[in-house]
Write a protein that holds these residues in place. Structure first.
Motif, PDB file in Angstrom:
ATOM      1  N   ARG B  52       9.281 -33.127 -43.804  1.00 15.52           N
ATOM      2  CA  ARG B  52      10.012 -33.120 -42.542  1.00 15.52           C
ATOM      3  C   ARG B  52       9.101 -32.801 -41.362  1.00 15.52           C
ATOM      4  O   ARG B  52       9.223 -33.376 -40.276  1.00 15.52           O
ATOM      5  CB  ARG B  52      11.147 -32.098 -42.608  1.00 15.52           C
ATOM      6  N   PRO B 113      20.488 -36.490 -40.127  1.00 12.77           N
ATOM      7  CA  PRO B 113      20.916 -35.215 -39.541  1.00 12.77           C
ATOM      8  C   PRO B 113      19.848 -34.129 -39.667  1.00 12.77           C
ATOM      9  O   PRO B 113      19.655 -33.330 -38.751  1.00 12.77           O
ATOM     10  CB  PRO B 113      22.162 -34.852 -40.358  1.00 12.77           C
ATOM     11  N   GLU B 114      19.137 -34.119 -40.800  1.00  7.18           N
ATOM     12  CA  GLU B 114      18.106 -33.101 -41.020  1.00  7.18           C
ATOM     13  C   GLU B 114      16.986 -33.230 -39.970  1.00  7.18           C
ATOM     14  O   GLU B 114      16.410 -32.229 -39.531  1.00  7.18           O
ATOM     15  CB  GLU B 114      17.551 -33.295 -42.438  1.00  7.18           C
ATOM     16  N   ARG B 116      17.417 -34.797 -36.972  1.00  5.04           N
ATOM     17  CA  ARG B 116      18.012 -34.508 -35.652  1.00  5.04           C
ATOM     18  C   ARG B 116      18.049 -33.000 -35.414  1.00  5.04           C
ATOM     19  O   ARG B 116      17.811 -32.537 -34.310  1.00  5.04           O
ATOM     20  CB  ARG B 116      19.432 -35.084 -35.563  1.00  5.04           C
ATOM     21  N   GLU B 117      18.341 -32.273 -36.481  1.00 10.20           N
ATOM     22  CA  GLU B 117      18.351 -30.815 -36.349  1.00 10.20           C
ATOM     23  C   GLU B 117      16.962 -30.302 -35.980  1.00 10.20           C
ATOM     24  O   GLU B 117      16.814 -29.463 -35.091  1.00 10.20           O
ATOM     25  CB  GLU B 117      18.826 -30.168 -37.655  1.00 10.20           C
ATOM     26  N   ARG B 118      15.958 -30.833 -36.660  1.00 10.89           N
ATOM     27  CA  ARG B 118      14.590 -30.401 -36.368  1.00 10.89           C
ATOM     28  C   ARG B 118      14.198 -30.795 -34.946  1.00 10.89           C
ATOM     29  O   ARG B 118      13.487 -30.055 -34.251  1.00 10.89           O
ATOM     30  CB  ARG B 118      13.629 -31.024 -37.387  1.00 10.89           C
ATOM     31  N   ALA B 120      16.241 -31.009 -32.399  1.00 10.82           N
ATOM     32  CA  ALA B 120      16.908 -30.067 -31.489  1.00 10.82           C
ATOM     33  C   ALA B 120      16.111 -28.769 -31.407  1.00 10.82           C
ATOM     34  O   ALA B 120      16.004 -28.149 -30.347  1.00 10.82           O
ATOM     35  CB  ALA B 120      18.334 -29.789 -31.964  1.00 10.82           C
ATOM     36  N   PHE B 121      15.526 -28.359 -32.543  1.00  7.68           N
ATOM     37  CA  PHE B 121      14.726 -27.127 -32.564  1.00  7.68           C
ATOM     38  C   PHE B 121      13.428 -27.335 -31.786  1.00  7.68           C
ATOM     39  O   PHE B 121      12.963 -26.429 -31.089  1.00  7.68           O
ATOM     40  CB  PHE B 121      14.436 -26.737 -34.010  1.00  7.68           C
ATOM     41  N   ALA B 124      14.315 -27.120 -28.157  1.00  4.68           N
ATOM     42  CA  ALA B 124      14.486 -25.717 -27.763  1.00  4.68           C
ATOM     43  C   ALA B 124      13.131 -25.007 -27.699  1.00  4.68           C
ATOM     44  O   ALA B 124      12.907 -24.168 -26.817  1.00  4.68           O
ATOM     45  CB  ALA B 124      15.417 -25.011 -28.747  1.00  4.68           C
ATOM     46  N   ALA B 127      11.338 -26.160 -24.499  1.00  2.00           N
ATOM     47  CA  ALA B 127      12.012 -25.534 -23.353  1.00  2.00           C
ATOM     48  C   ALA B 127      11.659 -24.049 -23.290  1.00  2.00           C
ATOM     49  O   ALA B 127      11.409 -23.506 -22.206  1.00  2.00           O
ATOM     50  CB  ALA B 127      13.518 -25.738 -23.455  1.00  2.00           C
ATOM     51  N   SER B 145      14.800 -20.492 -17.419  1.00  2.00           N
ATOM     52  CA  SER B 145      15.294 -21.232 -18.588  1.00  2.00           C
ATOM     53  C   SER B 145      15.989 -22.525 -18.181  1.00  2.00           C
ATOM     54  O   SER B 145      15.903 -23.534 -18.892  1.00  2.00           O
ATOM     55  CB  SER B 145      16.263 -20.363 -19.405  1.00  2.00           C
ATOM     56  N   GLU B 149      14.863 -26.213 -19.219  1.00  2.00           N
ATOM     57  CA  GLU B 149      15.786 -27.120 -19.905  1.00  2.00           C
ATOM     58  C   GLU B 149      15.814 -28.482 -19.197  1.00  2.00           C
ATOM     59  O   GLU B 149      15.827 -29.532 -19.859  1.00  2.00           O
ATOM     60  CB  GLU B 149      17.190 -26.512 -19.926  1.00  2.00           C
ATOM     61  N   LEU B 150      15.817 -28.474 -17.881  1.00  2.00           N
ATOM     62  CA  LEU B 150      15.776 -29.745 -17.156  1.00  2.00           C
ATOM     63  C   LEU B 150      14.497 -30.501 -17.520  1.00  2.00           C
ATOM     64  O   LEU B 150      14.523 -31.723 -17.708  1.00  2.00           O
ATOM     65  CB  LEU B 150      15.835 -29.504 -15.642  1.00  2.00           C
ATOM     66  N   ARG B 153      14.834 -31.953 -21.065  1.00  2.00           N
ATOM     67  CA  ARG B 153      15.742 -33.109 -21.038  1.00  2.00           C
ATOM     68  C   ARG B 153      15.097 -34.313 -20.350  1.00  2.00           C
ATOM     69  O   ARG B 153      15.284 -35.451 -20.776  1.00  2.00           O
ATOM     70  CB  ARG B 153      17.034 -32.748 -20.312  1.00  2.00           C
TER      71      ARG B 153
END
Lengths: 190, 190
Positions: B52, B113-114, B116-118, B120-121, B124, B127, B145, B149-150, B153
């Protein structure tokens, strides 16, 4: 034929968090969680795919509460007002008696990268649900996703403040305050 | 004594993405990835903890590029200007020849999904690195923060546009445009 186990889901969640806090996340097995809850492994796997998911069991319910409240907010409500209505609905689903559980949950998640990763995915999932509900209201991108992100961040902030030892404020009030702070920060940045 | 394997890391990344796209992520083993790259499993595990992580190999480098550029932005630069400098530095690290790779990477991640989760991490994490660099510049929370985040994104949006089949714009330009769109959306929301 499966027996009806009263509150099995809730008992498993509490047992898992207790064990994670007592002996660590890695050292805890599904069998230990089921034993502590007075249930079987089979019952555990009827509710959760693995031990990690136990702590994120409420995600679908939370997403639905947010979406429904955003969807039914008054038509004249702006994106952040609709998000605020979503946060109110979500906050109302947390009983005051859950504060201590919440504090321990945050502590366990903070100590395990695997759980922090899952928490980031939950954050993204709740933000995604809010963004979808906002787009359904006609809010264009990137405003919908940005308003949703502010909502998800406001809730994270409020949840941390709510579970702090010295807090006496209700979660809904804290969520509203955090959303206002983020709105002001967005205005100042832009 | 380990042999020196030229470009082992890059070869493993390309081999993994090829196999994930050809036969699926779940069906692909570390051994297959190593074989495809003409390397050994041992070499694989010298570079990555599991299959992964192969697709997120650049995260530490990306975080460093963002942090350094934000840290060395002119003192008079506001939070979003500093973030923009970070995005410029990050974008400059992607050669134009990586566009096709990027398109295939996004497609594989979107289907699992596995992964996509990574992702998202990773979002984060980047950011978080930007927020830390902004706080070091004296930007208070929650502005630090939120600006971070902007930025994260904006980069996600720009990367998706950059890898689109009909795109002819450079990544840095697209990142700047996406950040401006998000700033305008933030102003309108607030």
């Amino acid at each position: 034929m499966a027996r009806w186990e009263p509150n099995a889901r809730e008992r498993l969640v509490v047992a898992a968090l207790d064990l994670f806090a007592e002996q660590g996340y890695d050292a805890t097995t599904v069998r230990q969680i089921a034993d502590r809850a007075g249930l079987t492994r089979t019952t555990f796997f009827r509710h959760f795919p693995d031990k990690r998911e136990v702590l994120f069991a409420g995600q679908d319910t939370h997403a639905r509460l947010l979406s429904e409240a955003i969807g039914t907010a008054p038509g004249a409500a702006g994106p952040l007002e609709a998000v605020g209505a979503g946060l109110d609905a979500l906050a109302a689903s947390f009983p005051a008696g859950r504060r201590d559980f919440g504090a321990r949950l945050l502590a366990v998640v903070a100590h395990h990268p695997e759980l922090r990763e899952r928490a980031a995915f939950k954050h993204a999932g709740l933000a995604g649900a809010m963004a979808e509900a906002l787009r359904t209201r006609g809010v264009p991108e990137p405003s919908a996703s940005l308003a949703a992100e502010l909502g998800a961040r406001a809730f994270d902030t409020a949840y941390a403040r709510w579970t702090a030892p010295d807090n006496a404020e209700p979660l809904g009030l804290l969520a509203g305050e955090a959303l206002t702070e983020l709105r002001d920060a967005a205005a100042a940045l832009a």
